[in-house]
Design a protein around this motif. Sequence first.
Motif, PDB file in Angstrom:
ATOM      1  N   ALA A  34       0.171 -48.029   2.740  1.00 61.01           N
ATOM      2  CA  ALA A  34      -0.575 -48.461   1.561  1.00 61.01           C
ATOM      3  C   ALA A  34      -1.519 -47.376   1.067  1.00 61.01           C
ATOM      4  N   ALA A  35      -2.125 -46.639   2.003  1.00 60.68           N
ATOM      5  CA  ALA A  35      -3.102 -45.625   1.620  1.00 60.68           C
ATOM      6  C   ALA A  35      -2.462 -44.306   1.201  1.00 60.68           C
ATOM      7  N   LEU A  36      -1.308 -43.961   1.802  1.00 62.51           N
ATOM      8  CA  LEU A  36      -0.784 -42.607   1.635  1.00 62.51           C
ATOM      9  C   LEU A  36       0.537 -42.501   0.883  1.00 62.51           C
ATOM     10  N   SER A  37       1.325 -43.555   0.842  1.00 63.46           N
ATOM     11  CA  SER A  37       2.652 -43.426   0.222  1.00 63.46           C
ATOM     12  C   SER A  37       2.532 -43.143  -1.266  1.00 63.46           C
ATOM     13  N   GLY A  38       3.456 -42.303  -1.748  1.00 63.26           N
ATOM     14  CA  GLY A  38       3.487 -41.956  -3.163  1.00 63.26           C
ATOM     15  C   GLY A  38       2.571 -40.818  -3.551  1.00 63.26           C
ATOM     16  N   HIS A  39       1.774 -40.325  -2.612  1.00 63.17           N
ATOM     17  CA  HIS A  39       0.833 -39.248  -2.923  1.00 63.17           C
ATOM     18  C   HIS A  39       1.393 -37.892  -2.506  1.00 63.17           C
ATOM     19  N   SER A  40       0.899 -36.854  -3.145  1.00 60.31           N
ATOM     20  CA  SER A  40       1.292 -35.494  -2.787  1.00 60.31           C
ATOM     21  C   SER A  40       0.662 -35.099  -1.459  1.00 60.31           C
ATOM     22  N   ARG A  41       1.084 -33.952  -0.927  1.00 59.44           N
ATOM     23  CA  ARG A  41       0.549 -33.449   0.335  1.00 59.44           C
ATOM     24  C   ARG A  41      -0.961 -33.251   0.244  1.00 59.44           C
ATOM     25  N   LEU A  42      -1.430 -32.607  -0.821  1.00 59.54           N
ATOM     26  CA  LEU A  42      -2.858 -32.344  -0.956  1.00 59.54           C
ATOM     27  C   LEU A  42      -3.651 -33.631  -1.105  1.00 59.54           C
ATOM     28  N   ALA A  43      -3.083 -34.608  -1.833  1.00 60.61           N
ATOM     29  CA  ALA A  43      -3.775 -35.886  -1.996  1.00 60.61           C
ATOM     30  C   ALA A  43      -3.873 -36.617  -0.670  1.00 60.61           C
ATOM     31  N   CYS A  44      -2.801 -36.602   0.129  1.00 60.29           N
ATOM     32  CA  CYS A  44      -2.836 -37.242   1.454  1.00 60.29           C
ATOM     33  C   CYS A  44      -3.888 -36.602   2.339  1.00 60.29           C
ATOM     34  N   LEU A  45      -3.949 -35.267   2.324  1.00 59.50           N
ATOM     35  CA  LEU A  45      -4.957 -34.572   3.127  1.00 59.50           C
ATOM     36  C   LEU A  45      -6.364 -34.951   2.685  1.00 59.50           C
TER      37      LEU A  45
ATOM     38  N   ALA B  77      -0.194 -33.064  11.193  1.00 57.08           N
ATOM     39  CA  ALA B  77       1.239 -33.079  10.883  1.00 57.08           C
ATOM     40  C   ALA B  77       1.492 -32.854   9.402  1.00 57.08           C
ATOM     41  N   ILE B  78       0.679 -33.467   8.543  1.00 56.32           N
ATOM     42  CA  ILE B  78       0.827 -33.279   7.106  1.00 56.32           C
ATOM     43  C   ILE B  78       0.495 -31.841   6.728  1.00 56.32           C
ATOM     44  N   ALA B  79      -0.583 -31.307   7.286  1.00 59.83           N
ATOM     45  CA  ALA B  79      -1.003 -29.946   6.952  1.00 59.83           C
ATOM     46  C   ALA B  79       0.025 -28.909   7.378  1.00 59.83           C
ATOM     47  N   SER B  80       0.670 -29.134   8.525  1.00 63.49           N
ATOM     48  CA  SER B  80       1.638 -28.160   9.043  1.00 63.49           C
ATOM     49  C   SER B  80       3.033 -28.336   8.454  1.00 63.49           C
ATOM     50  N   GLY B  81       3.252 -29.438   7.741  1.00 65.69           N
ATOM     51  CA  GLY B  81       4.571 -29.696   7.181  1.00 65.69           C
ATOM     52  C   GLY B  81       5.498 -30.434   8.119  1.00 65.69           C
ATOM     53  N   LYS B  82       5.021 -30.808   9.306  1.00 68.55           N
ATOM     54  CA  LYS B  82       5.862 -31.570  10.234  1.00 68.55           C
ATOM     55  C   LYS B  82       6.140 -32.977   9.707  1.00 68.55           C
ATOM     56  N   LEU B  83       5.235 -33.457   8.866  1.00 66.30           N
ATOM     57  CA  LEU B  83       5.436 -34.755   8.220  1.00 66.30           C
ATOM     58  C   LEU B  83       5.479 -34.514   6.714  1.00 66.30           C
ATOM     59  N   ASP B  84       6.664 -34.737   6.129  1.00 70.12           N
ATOM     60  CA  ASP B  84       6.854 -34.455   4.711  1.00 70.12           C
ATOM     61  C   ASP B  84       6.177 -35.505   3.843  1.00 70.12           C
ATOM     62  N   THR B  85       5.846 -35.084   2.637  1.00 69.90           N
ATOM     63  CA  THR B  85       5.339 -36.000   1.617  1.00 69.90           C
ATOM     64  C   THR B  85       6.330 -36.020   0.456  1.00 69.90           C
ATOM     65  N   PRO B  86       6.404 -37.123  -0.289  1.00 67.57           N
ATOM     66  CA  PRO B  86       5.579 -38.326  -0.129  1.00 67.57           C
ATOM     67  C   PRO B  86       5.913 -39.082   1.151  1.00 67.57           C
ATOM     68  N   ILE B  87       4.880 -39.664   1.750  1.00 69.13           N
ATOM     69  CA  ILE B  87       5.025 -40.367   3.021  1.00 69.13           C
ATOM     70  C   ILE B  87       5.635 -41.749   2.791  1.00 69.13           C
ATOM     71  N   THR B  88       6.552 -42.107   3.661  1.00 65.37           N
ATOM     72  CA  THR B  88       7.167 -43.435   3.622  1.00 65.37           C
ATOM     73  C   THR B  88       7.023 -44.087   4.981  1.00 65.37           C
ATOM     74  N   ARG B  89       7.279 -45.371   5.005  1.00 67.38           N
ATOM     75  CA  ARG B  89       7.242 -46.093   6.270  1.00 67.38           C
ATOM     76  C   ARG B  89       8.267 -45.528   7.239  1.00 67.38           C
ATOM     77  N   THR B  90       9.446 -45.168   6.712  1.00 67.57           N
ATOM     78  CA  THR B  90      10.503 -44.615   7.550  1.00 67.57           C
ATOM     79  C   THR B  90      10.096 -43.276   8.154  1.00 67.57           C
ATOM     80  N   SER B  91       9.448 -42.408   7.331  1.00 72.37           N
ATOM     81  CA  SER B  91       9.042 -41.100   7.850  1.00 72.37           C
ATOM     82  C   SER B  91       7.946 -41.228   8.896  1.00 72.37           C
ATOM     83  N   LEU B  92       7.064 -42.220   8.746  1.00 70.85           N
ATOM     84  CA  LEU B  92       6.023 -42.450   9.750  1.00 70.85           C
ATOM     85  C   LEU B  92       6.636 -42.889  11.076  1.00 70.85           C
TER      86      LEU B  92
END
Length: 263
Positions: free
Chosen positions: A51-62, A22-37
């Motif tokens: 805790a692990a993913l919020s506040g990070h860019s798309r590439l960092a999350c991947l 989802a992150i790679a395809s753009g279906k889930l936008d970054t930065p990730i939030t609890r609401t978006s999840l």
Amino acid sequence: MSSERSSLADVSTSALERLRAAIASGKLDTPITRTSLVAFGVRHQLDALTAALSGHSRLACLAIVDVTLSERAKHTRPAPELVWTGPEGHGATARDTAVVLRGLFESARDHVILGGYSFTHAKSVLAPLHATMEAHGVRATFFVDIKQPRIATVPPERHAEEALAAFLEENWPFGPPYPDLYYDKRAIVPPPPYSILHAKCVVVDAERAFVSSANFTMQGQERNIEVGVLLADPAFARHLAQQWISLVQAGLVLRQEKQGRPV
């Protein structure tokens, strides 16, 4: 928030793989939030994921998810086992070549693929495989080396049939069922180019693979110094099996036409 709740270790592999896609395809936008999840449909392990993913860019999350999946795969994949023929020093822990090969043959329930160079006096080496074929309907496919003729004295196909009939006579005296025999088609005509099928490996049921320096001879199985590796890794086993089958599909190896009968 406890460290236990914040760990990606508790998030299932399937959930991480779905999240990564989802992150790679753009279906889930970054930065990730609890609401978006939650909007994406995630209901479990929200604390760990945010805790692990919020506040990070798309590439960092991947990258974070990829590292987690990679480490998980590394620890769940069966470790390779060292297989050995010959003398051993103190503290050696390798498994014995003859024991491993017999165990592989006896455990087969569908299909054994074998690639081999030398089978001198291999009756005792191959007897467990024949017994398994007879008892369980296991199929066997052999890719074997035949010596190139130095000069063209008989039709090429006849040279192959004679060589394979001699192979069965010396190494497969048990009668049916017989293995399907294949040979490198380059080996039926005089060189150049020179051609030797020098591989020594076994694939059992597309689940386990054994690759070794040892030939299928009593010398190679019991007396030489030989080293091999046993992998209970279906992905690798399927890959190795397909490598052989691709030779058949491409017409690069040819099948013995008169199965189990002397020419």
